[in-house]
Design a protein around this motif. Structure first.
Motif, PDB file in Angstrom:
ATOM      1  N   ALA A 280       0.830  -1.206   0.000  1.00  0.00           N
ATOM      2  CA  ALA A 280       0.000   0.000   0.000  1.00  0.00           C
ATOM      3  C   ALA A 280       0.869   1.263   0.000  1.00  0.00           C
ATOM      4  N   ILE A 281       1.920   1.260   0.811  1.00  0.00           N
ATOM      5  CA  ILE A 281       2.827   2.414   0.855  1.00  0.00           C
ATOM      6  C   ILE A 281       3.515   2.599  -0.491  1.00  0.00           C
ATOM      7  N   LEU A 282       4.038   1.516  -1.039  1.00  0.00           N
ATOM      8  CA  LEU A 282       4.772   1.594  -2.309  1.00  0.00           C
ATOM      9  C   LEU A 282       3.875   2.103  -3.437  1.00  0.00           C
ATOM     10  N   GLN A 283       2.620   1.647  -3.471  1.00  0.00           N
ATOM     11  CA  GLN A 283       1.721   2.086  -4.531  1.00  0.00           C
ATOM     12  C   GLN A 283       1.429   3.582  -4.438  1.00  0.00           C
ATOM     13  N   SER A 284       1.378   4.114  -3.220  1.00  0.00           N
ATOM     14  CA  SER A 284       1.103   5.540  -3.051  1.00  0.00           C
ATOM     15  C   SER A 284       2.320   6.398  -3.368  1.00  0.00           C
ATOM     16  N   ILE A 285       3.488   6.013  -2.849  1.00  0.00           N
ATOM     17  CA  ILE A 285       4.658   6.895  -3.024  1.00  0.00           C
ATOM     18  C   ILE A 285       5.223   6.828  -4.441  1.00  0.00           C
ATOM     19  N   THR A 286       4.930   5.741  -5.163  1.00  0.00           N
ATOM     20  CA  THR A 286       5.410   5.638  -6.544  1.00  0.00           C
ATOM     21  C   THR A 286       4.323   5.968  -7.559  1.00  0.00           C
ATOM     22  N   ARG A 287       3.106   6.186  -7.081  1.00  0.00           N
ATOM     23  CA  ARG A 287       1.945   6.407  -7.947  1.00  0.00           C
ATOM     24  C   ARG A 287       1.845   5.297  -8.995  1.00  0.00           C
ATOM     25  N   ASN A 288       2.034   4.070  -8.522  1.00  0.00           N
ATOM     26  CA  ASN A 288       2.094   2.914  -9.414  1.00  0.00           C
ATOM     27  C   ASN A 288       1.245   1.788  -8.839  1.00  0.00           C
ATOM     28  N   ASP A 289       0.138   1.475  -9.510  1.00  0.00           N
ATOM     29  CA  ASP A 289      -0.764   0.423  -9.034  1.00  0.00           C
ATOM     30  C   ASP A 289      -0.147  -0.972  -9.108  1.00  0.00           C
ATOM     31  N   LEU A 290       0.991  -1.100  -9.800  1.00  0.00           N
ATOM     32  CA  LEU A 290       1.620  -2.411  -9.952  1.00  0.00           C
ATOM     33  C   LEU A 290       2.710  -2.655  -8.915  1.00  0.00           C
TER      34      LEU A 290
ATOM     35  N   LEU B 192       0.468  10.372   2.395  1.00  0.00           N
ATOM     36  CA  LEU B 192       0.384   9.372   1.329  1.00  0.00           C
ATOM     37  C   LEU B 192      -0.667   9.764   0.296  1.00  0.00           C
ATOM     38  N   ASP B 193      -1.791  10.333   0.754  1.00  0.00           N
ATOM     39  CA  ASP B 193      -2.822  10.800  -0.172  1.00  0.00           C
ATOM     40  C   ASP B 193      -2.253  11.858  -1.117  1.00  0.00           C
ATOM     41  N   LEU B 194      -1.457  12.776  -0.565  1.00  0.00           N
ATOM     42  CA  LEU B 194      -0.887  13.857  -1.374  1.00  0.00           C
ATOM     43  C   LEU B 194       0.214  13.345  -2.302  1.00  0.00           C
ATOM     44  N   LEU B 195       1.005  12.395  -1.825  1.00  0.00           N
ATOM     45  CA  LEU B 195       2.066  11.838  -2.666  1.00  0.00           C
ATOM     46  C   LEU B 195       1.504  11.044  -3.836  1.00  0.00           C
ATOM     47  N   ALA B 196       0.268  10.574  -3.698  1.00  0.00           N
ATOM     48  CA  ALA B 196      -0.361   9.826  -4.784  1.00  0.00           C
ATOM     49  C   ALA B 196      -0.725  10.729  -5.962  1.00  0.00           C
ATOM     50  N   PHE B 197      -0.789  12.071  -5.703  1.00  0.00           N
ATOM     51  CA  PHE B 197      -1.003  13.023  -6.788  1.00  0.00           C
ATOM     52  C   PHE B 197       0.328  13.286  -7.499  1.00  0.00           C
TER      53      PHE B 197
ATOM     54  N   VAL C 176      11.286   8.540   3.716  1.00  0.00           N
ATOM     55  CA  VAL C 176      10.894   7.998   5.025  1.00  0.00           C
ATOM     56  C   VAL C 176       9.891   6.872   4.858  1.00  0.00           C
ATOM     57  N   LEU C 177       8.913   7.080   3.983  1.00  0.00           N
ATOM     58  CA  LEU C 177       7.889   6.067   3.769  1.00  0.00           C
ATOM     59  C   LEU C 177       8.436   4.865   2.995  1.00  0.00           C
ATOM     60  N   LEU C 178       9.379   5.106   2.093  1.00  0.00           N
ATOM     61  CA  LEU C 178      10.030   3.993   1.398  1.00  0.00           C
ATOM     62  C   LEU C 178      10.779   3.108   2.382  1.00  0.00           C
ATOM     63  N   ILE C 179      11.485   3.734   3.312  1.00  0.00           N
ATOM     64  CA  ILE C 179      12.199   2.975   4.348  1.00  0.00           C
ATOM     65  C   ILE C 179      11.214   2.142   5.164  1.00  0.00           C
ATOM     66  N   SER C 180      10.050   2.717   5.496  1.00  0.00           N
ATOM     67  CA  SER C 180       9.027   1.980   6.247  1.00  0.00           C
ATOM     68  C   SER C 180       8.517   0.779   5.459  1.00  0.00           C
ATOM     69  N   ALA C 181       8.265   0.986   4.157  1.00  0.00           N
ATOM     70  CA  ALA C 181       7.768  -0.109   3.315  1.00  0.00           C
ATOM     71  C   ALA C 181       8.801  -1.228   3.205  1.00  0.00           C
ATOM     72  N   VAL C 182      10.057  -0.850   3.045  1.00  0.00           N
ATOM     73  CA  VAL C 182      11.125  -1.847   2.941  1.00  0.00           C
ATOM     74  C   VAL C 182      11.265  -2.611   4.258  1.00  0.00           C
ATOM     75  N   ALA C 183      11.197  -1.897   5.376  1.00  0.00           N
ATOM     76  CA  ALA C 183      11.317  -2.542   6.694  1.00  0.00           C
ATOM     77  C   ALA C 183      10.211  -3.567   6.902  1.00  0.00           C
TER      78      ALA C 183
END
Length: 333
Positions: A77-87, A219-224, A242-249
């Motif tokens: 969920a984090i990765l999809q928002s910060i990369t704006r990538n549904d895949l 995350l909502d704003l990064l999705a734009f 910061v959120l990428l680090i959380s997703a990786v962890a």
């Protein structure tokens, strides 16, 4: 129906489903405990055999699969928002494989005591995965345009294949027993089926689930698009890192004890968004529960489909997730 109310109804329904699936899973297997004896045994009224089967074998595995599925779903969920990538999914874009090569090297060349090994695994997996994740991030980033969604998938798949190839090279001269362990890890076999593994995984969830929900607005704003996020005052690069680090962890902690399981982080957020919409504070709690349920069902099916041997949970999730991934890929064209 109000979306907040709908979210609460769905959360209650999913919790009940997870409890039902957990009881069903506890009652299945070669050393079965009848379903009417599960609750009394958990409450302390079981025989010695029933207590051994449930508390030493089944219950740790059930809890571990639920918690690991939750971690993978939240990571996706984090990765999809910060990369704006549904895949985006930690297994598809190379994070799981990045964790795997670190675990392989650590397992083969840094022998330590078993009780220390368990708690060191998530840390080793995180260090290795974060290194690969930042390489993927750098190669996927285009100045002025940010992360390119399709480019991220392609770069991630490339790194995933490279890491998997690296694992094959690393284990080529290893002992058969250690090769078997790495092979099972690659297939997504739930191997950390004891209470210490839960203790090793749980702190990551306890810290990072509330942190991610706290960051739901960001995350909502990064999705734009990047200009929109910057325009409303978001420090895009700082928040994204910061959120990428959380997703990786989260992904690294999960796969360090379950093996290389993919597609949970892809499917769970999509299902949750279809139920309550794309707002992160609404769909993330649902995605977390769906992730736990999906991996629990996959592991239960894998343990019981064949009489002679187990099928890895990673294979079951791939059989379901791969067609779903292809469907999403075709839909994005």
């Amino acid at each position: 129906m109000n979306k907040v109310f709908r979210q609460r109804v769905i959360i209650i329904f999913l919790i009940l489903l997870i409890l039902a699936a957990a009881i069903f899973s506890l009652g299945l297997g070669s050393s079965s405990v009848s379903f009417d004896r599960i609750v009394p045994t958990i409450l302390g009224s079981g025989t010695l055999k029933e207590e051994m089967v449930l508390f030493s074998l089944r219950l740790p595995r059930v809890l571990l699969t639920i918690f690991a599925g939750m971690a993978l779903a939240l990571s996706g969920a984090i990765l999809q928002s910060i990369t704006r990538n549904d895949l985006a999914d930690p297994g598809i874009i190379g994070i799981n494989a990045g964790a795997g090569i670190g675990i392989s090297i650590f397992f083969l060349y840094f022998p330590i005591k078993a009780e220390t090994f368990i708690y060191a695994l998530p840390i080793v997996a995180f260090i290795s995965a974060i290194f690969i994740a930042f390489l993927i991030y750098i190669f996927s980033y285009t100045k002025g345009m940010g992360i390119q969604p399709i480019k991220l998938v392609l770069v991630g798949v490339g790194f995933s294949m490279a890491c998997s190839g690296g694992m094959v090279v690393v284990i080529s001269s290893a002992e058969d027993e250690k090769v078997n362990f790495i092979s099972k890890w690659l297939a997504g076999s739930i191997w950390g089926t004891d209470w210490p593994f839960i203790v090793a995984l749980l702190p990551w969830l306890i810290i990072l689930i509330p942190f991610t929900l706290y960051k739901a607005g960001k995350l909502d704003l990064l999705a734009f698009s990047e200009p929109v996020a910057v325009g409303v005052g978001v420090q895009v690069e700082k928040e994204r890192i910061v959120l990428l680090i959380s997703a990786v962890a989260l992904a690294a902690a999960a796969v360090s004890v379950t093996g290389g399981i993919a597609f949970i982080g892809l499917m769970a957020p999509h299902i949750a968004k279809s139920l309550v919409g794309p707002r992160n504070h609404l769909f993330i709690p649902i995605a977390i529960l769906i992730g736990g349920l999906l991996l629990l069902i996959a592991d239960t099916l894998g343990r019981n489909l064949l009489d002679s041997e187990d099928i890895s949970a990673g294979i079951i999730t791939a059989l379901i997730g791969a067609p779903y991934f292809i469907f999403l890929l075709l839909r994005k064209k």
